[in-house]
Design an enzyme around this catalytic site. Structure first.
Site, PDB file in Angstrom:
ATOM      1  N   TYR A 218      41.112  75.402  77.754  1.00  0.00           N
ATOM      2  CA  TYR A 218      41.001  74.692  78.561  1.00  0.00           C
ATOM      3  C   TYR A 218      41.290  75.175  80.053  1.00  0.00           C
ATOM      4  CZ  TYR A 218      41.016  71.025  74.958  1.00  0.00           C
ATOM      5  OH  TYR A 218      40.385  70.377  73.709  1.00  0.00           O
TER       6      TYR A 218
ATOM      7  N   LYS B 106      46.968  67.304  61.861  1.00  0.00           N
ATOM      8  CA  LYS B 106      46.465  68.163  61.029  1.00  0.00           C
ATOM      9  C   LYS B 106      47.900  68.495  60.046  1.00  0.00           C
ATOM     10  CE  LYS B 106      42.680  70.135  63.103  1.00  0.00           C
ATOM     11  NZ  LYS B 106      41.806  71.410  63.559  1.00  0.00           N
TER      12      LYS B 106
ATOM     13  N   ARG C  86      42.927  63.156  68.093  1.00  0.00           N
ATOM     14  CA  ARG C  86      42.052  63.503  67.156  1.00  0.00           C
ATOM     15  C   ARG C  86      41.356  62.074  66.523  1.00  0.00           C
ATOM     16  NH1 ARG C  86      45.955  67.455  65.537  1.00  0.00           N
ATOM     17  NH2 ARG C  86      45.260  69.380  66.287  1.00  0.00           N
TER      18      ARG C  86
ATOM     19  N   HIS D 296      48.772  71.217  68.970  1.00  0.00           N
ATOM     20  CA  HIS D 296      48.114  72.651  68.824  1.00  0.00           C
ATOM     21  C   HIS D 296      49.276  73.529  68.275  1.00  0.00           C
ATOM     22  CE1 HIS D 296      44.373  72.394  71.422  1.00  0.00           C
ATOM     23  NE2 HIS D 296      44.160  71.705  70.325  1.00  0.00           N
TER      24      HIS D 296
ATOM     25  N   HIS E 298      35.646  63.297  70.184  1.00  0.00           N
ATOM     26  CA  HIS E 298      36.457  64.739  70.451  1.00  0.00           C
ATOM     27  C   HIS E 298      36.349  64.786  71.930  1.00  0.00           C
ATOM     28  CE1 HIS E 298      39.034  67.313  68.366  1.00  0.00           C
ATOM     29  NE2 HIS E 298      38.704  68.344  69.082  1.00  0.00           N
TER      30      HIS E 298
ATOM     31  N   ARG F 294      39.377  63.856  73.944  1.00  0.00           N
ATOM     32  CA  ARG F 294      40.485  64.642  73.816  1.00  0.00           C
ATOM     33  C   ARG F 294      40.279  65.941  74.801  1.00  0.00           C
ATOM     34  NH1 ARG F 294      44.501  66.384  70.067  1.00  0.00           N
ATOM     35  NH2 ARG F 294      44.344  68.599  69.312  1.00  0.00           N
TER      36      ARG F 294
END
Length: 301
Positions: free
Chosen positions: A279, A172, A148, A270, A244, A247
């Site tokens: 994806y 995150k 990110r 994730h 992004h 990514r």
């Protein structure tokens, strides 16, 4: 409890109890402030404890005229979280947003770049420019590690474990993960670190930051966006791209080349595999080939 105190307490809860990032917390707070301003505009006097479903619904109707369905859904989700927090803290017995349904939205498939477009972007970097080597190292790292933008700009020199072939990434909620990094990408980072960065004069608080701006400080998100948009113009790429996009391309190209979804999930950081499953759309065109190649009933006698 008034709105100001309620929002402040909620932000502290999100930071301390939930471990969310400052950016995420700011987004939640911003949506709550929109609600408060709507109430002020319409002279609605209720506070977070006494506000009703009908008054929340009026706000939702108002924002539906101004923002897209995806933004509406995010705002409603944020409001639900705030009132669930008030229930958790015994300020309320009910959630006035419980019966408010978010608008139906389709899952947005991420934009990606082809391998050839990635190469064109990186080739468009002017290596004679003082920041050229830095920019090449950053883009190679974005694409090779699937980071990110916030993870890239906050990378520290102490996060580089090149002897082991990994970098330590703070994602995150300040969650740490180790991401493998190829010797190809290590080469460009080392070139920047050993030949360019050593001649910089970082500010004391950024002495450990890997990628520095001209003033010896950490790069901003906006600066990285600008660098990539300018390169896209130089490379003649018409797509709307951002950091992004690298990514997304990282995950897509791994999947296309046979990587399993669970490994991609771990590298991207994730929490849920369902986030990574977005994806899978890339492989739709390959599903028929996979079926014919591997299913016993599809093989010719």
């Amino acid at each position: 409890m008034n709105w100001k105190n309620g929002i402040t307490d909620y932000k502290n809860y999100l930071r301390i109890e939930r471990g969310l990032s400052d950016n995420t917390i700011s987004n939640y707070a911003r949506d709550l402030i929109k609600l408060v301003r709507f109430f002020e505009k319409h002279e609605i006097k209720n506070n977070p404890i006494t506000i009703t479903k009908e008054e929340i619904q009026k706000f939702i109707y108002e924002i539906a005229k101004e923002v897209q369905p995806r933004s509406q859904a995010r705002i409603i989700s944020g409001l639900k979280g705030f009132f669930n927090y008030l229930i958790f803290e015994d300020y309320r017995n009910d959630n006035p947003t419980d019966l408010i349904e978010p608008p139906k939205i389709g899952r947005k498939l991420p934009d990606t770049l082809s391998e050839e477009e990635i190469d064109r972007l990186i080739a468009a970097i002017d290596l004679g420019h003082p920041q050229g080597e830095r920019n090449r190292a950053m883009l190679e790292c974005l694409y090779a590690c699937g980071l990110r933008v916030s993870e890239l700009i906050s990378l520290q020199l102490s996060d580089l474990y090149f002897d082991e072939g990994f970098i330590s990434v703070t994602g995150k909620g300040d969650k740490q993960r180790f991401v493998p990094i190829s010797t190809h990408t290590q080469k460009f980072i080392n070139l920047y670190r050993n030949e360019i960065r050593v001649h910089s004069a970082p500010k004391p608080e950024f002495s450990n930051t890997l990628f520095l701006n001209r003033r010896g400080r950490q790069l901003t998100r906006a600066m990285l966006f600008t660098i990539i948009k300018d390169l896209a113009v130089k490379a003649g790429i018409q797509k709307t791209i951002s950091p992004h996009t690298f990514r997304h391309s990282f995950a897509t190209h791994l999947l296309q080349n046979g990587a399993d979804l669970r490994s991609i999930q771990q590298m991207l950081g994730h929490e849920s595999i369902t986030t990574t499953e977005i994806y899978m759309h890339i492989d739709r065109s390959q599903l028929s080939d996979v079926l014919h190649k591997f299913h016993p009933r599809s093989k010719e006698n």
